[in-house]
Write an enzyme that holds these catalytic residues in place. Structure first.
Site, PDB file in Angstrom:
ATOM      1  N   HIS A 153      -8.360  -6.784   7.084  1.00 27.54           N
ATOM      2  CA  HIS A 153      -7.452  -6.551   8.211  1.00 27.54           C
ATOM      3  C   HIS A 153      -8.251  -6.168   9.451  1.00 27.54           C
ATOM      4  O   HIS A 153      -8.041  -6.726  10.550  1.00 27.54           O
ATOM      5  CB  HIS A 153      -6.479  -5.439   7.818  1.00 27.54           C
ATOM      6  CG  HIS A 153      -5.342  -5.226   8.756  1.00 27.54           C
ATOM      7  ND1 HIS A 153      -5.517  -4.943  10.095  1.00 27.54           N
ATOM      8  CD2 HIS A 153      -4.000  -5.231   8.558  1.00 27.54           C
ATOM      9  CE1 HIS A 153      -4.337  -4.782  10.674  1.00 27.54           C
ATOM     10  NE2 HIS A 153      -3.394  -4.964   9.760  1.00 27.54           N
ATOM     11  N   TYR A 187       1.320   4.429  -3.273  1.00 26.12           N
ATOM     12  CA  TYR A 187       1.318   5.885  -3.358  1.00 26.12           C
ATOM     13  C   TYR A 187       2.536   6.369  -4.137  1.00 26.12           C
ATOM     14  O   TYR A 187       2.458   7.348  -4.882  1.00 26.12           O
ATOM     15  CB  TYR A 187       1.279   6.489  -1.956  1.00 26.12           C
ATOM     16  CG  TYR A 187       0.057   6.063  -1.170  1.00 26.12           C
ATOM     17  CD1 TYR A 187      -1.218   6.402  -1.607  1.00 26.12           C
ATOM     18  CD2 TYR A 187       0.173   5.305  -0.007  1.00 26.12           C
ATOM     19  CE1 TYR A 187      -2.347   6.004  -0.907  1.00 26.12           C
ATOM     20  CE2 TYR A 187      -0.948   4.896   0.698  1.00 26.12           C
ATOM     21  CZ  TYR A 187      -2.203   5.241   0.248  1.00 26.12           C
ATOM     22  OH  TYR A 187      -3.316   4.831   0.932  1.00 26.12           O
ATOM     23  N   HIS A 193       0.836  -1.206   0.000  1.00 29.90           N
ATOM     24  CA  HIS A 193       0.000   0.000   0.000  1.00 29.90           C
ATOM     25  C   HIS A 193       0.872   1.256   0.000  1.00 29.90           C
ATOM     26  O   HIS A 193       0.608   2.199  -0.756  1.00 29.90           O
ATOM     27  CB  HIS A 193      -0.919   0.020   1.223  1.00 29.90           C
ATOM     28  CG  HIS A 193      -1.840  -1.156   1.298  1.00 29.90           C
ATOM     29  ND1 HIS A 193      -2.519  -1.493   2.458  1.00 29.90           N
ATOM     30  CD2 HIS A 193      -2.190  -2.093   0.381  1.00 29.90           C
ATOM     31  CE1 HIS A 193      -3.242  -2.579   2.229  1.00 29.90           C
ATOM     32  NE2 HIS A 193      -3.061  -2.953   0.976  1.00 29.90           N
TER      33      HIS A 193
END
Length: 339
Positions: A215, A125, A121
């Site tokens: 999660h 970006y 993750h």
């Protein structure tokens, strides 16, 4: 079954071996002997959902990006860099610490997987930045993260609980990062996508969100399994801790979002989006949400962004309704490489 588990009872996991001053015989994780079926269920889901940002055609957003003013471009870059910081903390401290406190061998490797995916993750970006932003914009955003006190305060708030001596408080803190703190930043790409801007970038955020949902669900489940074994007094004490920490983070989040989104007309809606997800986080831990409908009212177009092409059961890998593209291989011959 007793014979099947005999070796298990006479051995230790590698982690236990390290924690118990190198005593005992080591065992390997055995996925054919699962005490908690939830471990296998979650493992299967997270591995089925595996993805990489390089597969998303973010470059298709370049025309949309160029239509945005410099102010909006800077806001997006700052927002995503702030999210990168939170995922860096989660990948290198938050989820790693949960391995130490796991109830099962399988939970240990699941949190190792979570840590890896949170690293993905954070990398995502970077993929967005390298595709859309100039080097100057990227550097300025990272400098802004270091210098912005409201961001630093909220980013640092959970670390003492991650690394503290209380496993359950560490679990709560590790769940709060993906369960609450990220959503104020998630609001921006969904807001833009609802206005037909940066759709492929928003697809990355949806994929990240899909991982966060699993999660949060798993951490909440493990939290409840531990809490149910506690006395009523300890349960009440833990509930007070959870709510006190949540309200503390909400105030930090409000201060950050007001500073981040000031002048763009989205502050109040972003705060409501965050508080809505704070309520969802508490429900995931087994508590009722204390927030009113007014505090958590989200505009329909934002809700549409959460569901469109982002349903957890959607096949992200098919290319239907999503920008996730799988490569097609073709055999080559020597002459194909004669340029």
């Amino acid at each position: 079954m007793a014979n099947t588990k005999k070796y298990f009872l006479e051995s230790v996991s590698p982690l236990e071996y390290a924690q118990k001053k190198f005593q005992g015989n080591l065992r390997s994780v055995n996925w054919n002997l699962v005490d908690d079926e939830k471990d296998l269920e979650v493992w299967n889901r997270i591995t089925q959902n595996f993805w990489l940002p390089e597969k998303i055609p973010v470059s298709n957003d370049i025309p949309s990006w160029k239509q945005l003013s410099k102010e909006w471009q800077d806001l997006i870059t700052k927002t995503f860099t702030g999210l990168t910081l939170l995922d860096t903390i989660q990948a290198t401290i938050g989820d790693i610490k949960q391995i130490d406190y796991a109830l099962t061998d399988h939970e240990q490797v699941i949190y190792a997987n979570f840590a890896f995916m949170v690293g993905v993750h954070a990398r995502s970006y970077g993929t967005i930045f390298s595709t859309l932003c100039t080097s100057e914009q990227i550097t300025e955003a990272h400098e802004w993260v270091v210098k912005t006190e409201s961001l630093q305060k909220r980013a640092k708030a959970l670390i003492p609980y991650y690394t503290g001596k209380d496993p359950l408080k560490s679990k709560v803190a590790a769940a709060l990062m993906p369960g609450f703190l990220l959503y104020g930043g998630f609001y921006l790409p969904f807001y833009l996508s609802s206005r037909k801007q940066l759709p492929n970038t928003s697809d990355i955020i949806r994929l990240i969100l899909r991982d966060k949902v699993i999660h949060n669900y798993y951490s909440g489940y493990k939290f409840q399994r531990k809490v149910e074994k506690m006395s009523k007094e300890k349960q009440a004490e833990m509930k007070r801790f959870v709510f006190d920490l949540m309200y503390e983070l909400i105030e930090l989040e409000k201060a950050y979002l007001k500073e981040l989104y000031e002048g763009f007309g989205i502050v109040e809606d972003a705060i409501k989006f965050s508080i809505y997800n704070a309520g969802k986080f508490l429900q995931n831990l087994g508590y009722d949400s204390p927030f009113t409908e007014e505090e958590t009212r989200i505009k329909p177009e934002i809700f549409a962004q959460l569901s469109a092409r982002a349903d957890e059961n959607h096949d992200f890998f098919s290319g239907n309704g999503s920008s996730y593209v799988m490569g097609i291989s073709e055999e080559t011959e020597d002459k194909d490489w004669d340029f």
